[in-house]
Design an enzyme around this catalytic site. Structure first.
Site, PDB file in Angstrom:
ATOM      1  N   ASP A   1       3.739  19.530  16.654  1.00 49.19           N
ATOM      2  CA  ASP A   1       4.170  19.494  15.262  1.00 49.19           C
ATOM      3  C   ASP A   1       2.962  19.628  14.343  1.00 49.19           C
ATOM      4  O   ASP A   1       1.965  18.915  14.493  1.00 49.19           O
ATOM      5  CB  ASP A   1       4.886  18.177  14.954  1.00 49.19           C
TER       6      ASP A   1
ATOM      7  N   TYR B   1      -1.599  19.818   6.460  1.00 51.09           N
ATOM      8  CA  TYR B   1      -2.564  19.156   7.320  1.00 51.09           C
ATOM      9  C   TYR B   1      -3.884  19.940   7.319  1.00 51.09           C
ATOM     10  O   TYR B   1      -4.032  20.959   7.984  1.00 51.09           O
ATOM     11  CB  TYR B   1      -2.041  19.035   8.753  1.00 51.09           C
TER      12      TYR B   1
ATOM     13  N   LYS C   1       6.302  23.029   8.623  1.00 47.37           N
ATOM     14  CA  LYS C   1       7.001  22.492   7.455  1.00 47.37           C
ATOM     15  C   LYS C   1       6.940  23.449   6.270  1.00 47.37           C
ATOM     16  O   LYS C   1       6.052  24.301   6.196  1.00 47.37           O
ATOM     17  CB  LYS C   1       6.399  21.124   7.102  1.00 47.37           C
TER      18      LYS C   1
ATOM     19  N   ASN D   1       1.583   3.508  12.215  1.00 48.65           N
ATOM     20  CA  ASN D   1       1.418   3.154  10.795  1.00 48.65           C
ATOM     21  C   ASN D   1      -0.011   3.404  10.323  1.00 48.65           C
ATOM     22  O   ASN D   1      -0.652   2.546   9.692  1.00 48.65           O
ATOM     23  CB  ASN D   1       1.834   1.712  10.529  1.00 48.65           C
ATOM     24  N   SER D   2      -0.532   4.568  10.652  1.00 50.25           N
ATOM     25  CA  SER D   2      -1.874   5.028  10.259  1.00 50.25           C
ATOM     26  C   SER D   2      -3.014   4.330  10.986  1.00 50.25           C
ATOM     27  O   SER D   2      -4.164   4.512  10.634  1.00 50.25           O
ATOM     28  CB  SER D   2      -2.109   4.899   8.747  1.00 50.25           C
ATOM     29  N   GLY D   3      -2.703   3.506  11.991  1.00 51.29           N
ATOM     30  CA  GLY D   3      -3.787   2.959  12.795  1.00 51.29           C
ATOM     31  C   GLY D   3      -3.677   1.500  13.160  1.00 51.29           C
ATOM     32  O   GLY D   3      -4.132   1.082  14.219  1.00 51.29           O
TER      33      GLY D   3
ATOM     34  N   ALA E   1      -2.266   0.757  16.450  1.00 46.12           N
ATOM     35  CA  ALA E   1      -3.008   1.302  17.593  1.00 46.12           C
ATOM     36  C   ALA E   1      -4.190   0.404  17.922  1.00 46.12           C
ATOM     37  O   ALA E   1      -4.438   0.073  19.079  1.00 46.12           O
ATOM     38  CB  ALA E   1      -3.500   2.710  17.286  1.00 46.12           C
TER      39      ALA E   1
END
Length: 341
Positions: free
Chosen positions: A54, A59, A85, A240-242, A245
């Site tokens: 994707d 980006y 997109k 959630n952006s990091g 993780a």
């Protein structure tokens, strides 16, 4: 979980693996990525068996599409599924010497404007084909039609009107012509799912940040609406952006910003439950959305080969049912969240 077991995307004939590749990091989201590392990351994903990719014009302002396309056009086209997109048109900046890349650490120097008209959607699609070096994509996603990106509810209403008066017809024409296989929309905010489904027949939604181990408010009304209409769900922004993780470490981000004290405390509590069961937080974050039957696939991002390898290992890790049960008992996940397959 077996990462490459396939699931049907809503009511379409598209079968996706449970894990794909999110290519926003290859546009240099927060972190610079060399051409060598981008190529190595994509090669690592392909060699490991990942076949769904994707990307988007936004980006890295075209950079991600170029990088993904340069790698994928050399692979057998019938073995891969590709999504990009529409909604933004890229153009050369009027004052190149003053160009600001924003939160992209690098990327290409192109400005953008939003356009959800018939001609705008067709232009965006054709531009993406050129950057990708492909003559079609499989899944096409309406991108960033929300207050966060448009700036106000007035602008959202205006862009929804563009989509209703022509842009959606362009998507339907592309699908009818066999140029795409499914029509989707990216969701970043609560409230947009009902608005979109009231106006348009959507095959799937790419739900970013809003059905994760960290937050599940979409279970109150929005995901049930998708279940009712059999609209498939792909989950982006699964970490959630990091924060989900790495855990609550210094400089961790939550939804592209510094986490609030409450968000840090919640992540700490979830991480502690995971630790008691001997499970890395990142493994729980990857697997949690896939426990919902309406979710087809998760698409974690990566900008290094070892990140791809690690993500696949985390998806394959056995997670005891007691971990999910404890999270629910402690009120750390939504009471209606499915916790078994």
């Amino acid at each position: 979980m077996e990462p490459f077991q396939t699931r049907r995307l809503g009511g379409t004939d598209v079968m996706l693996p449970q894990i794909g590749f999110g290519a926003a990091p290859l546009g240099e989201l927060f972190t610079k990525v060399t051409e060598h590392d981008a190529e190595a990351t994509l090669a690592g994903a392909w060699d490991a068996g990942i076949r769904y990719y994707d990307t988007a014009p936004w980006y890295g302002r075209g950079q991600s599409e170029h990088r993904v396309g340069r790698f994928l056009y050399r692979q057998p086209r019938n073995e891969l599924i590709l999504s990009t997109k529409v909604g933004r048109i890229l153009r050369a900046p009027a004052r190149p010497e003053r160009f600001d890349t924003g939160f992209w650490a690098g990327g290409l120097h192109f400005e953008h404007h939003f356009d959800y008209t018939y001609d705008g959607v067709m232009r965006a699609y054709e531009d993406s084909l050129q950057r990708l070096g492909m003559n079609r994509v499989d899944l096409l996603v309406i991108h960033d039609l929300d207050v966060w990106h448009q700036g106000s509810q007035t602008m959202v209403a205006a862009k929804l009107a563009q989509l209703a008066n022509g842009g959606y017809r362009a998507l339907a024409d592309l699908k009818a012509a066999g140029m795409i296989r499914a029509i989707g929309a990216g969701i970043n905010e609560l409230g947009m799912i009902p608005r979109l489904l009231e106006l348009f027949d959507m095959d799937f939604l790419l739900l970013a940040l809003k059905y994760t181990l960290g937050e599940q408010e979409t279970l109150d009304a929005e995901i049930p609406l998708c279940v009712e209409r059999n609209v498939g769900l792909i989950i982006g922004g699964v970490f959630n952006s990091g924060l989900y993780a790495t855990g609550p470490v210094p400089n961790a981000k939550y939804n592209y910003a510094d986490p609030t004290p409450a968000q840090l405390v919640k992540a700490e509590k979830i991480a502690a439950v995971c630790a008691r069961h001997g499970v890395p937080l990142i493994a729980a974050a990857l697997q949690f959305p896939l426990l919902h039957p309406q979710v087809t696939c998760v698409i974690p991002g990566a900008f290094a080969r070892d990140q791809v390898t690690a993500n696949l290992a985390h998806v394959r890790r056995d997670i005891p049912a007691d971990l999910w049960a404890e999270l629910k008992h402690e009120g750390l996940i939504h009471a209606d969240a499915p916790i078994s397959l």
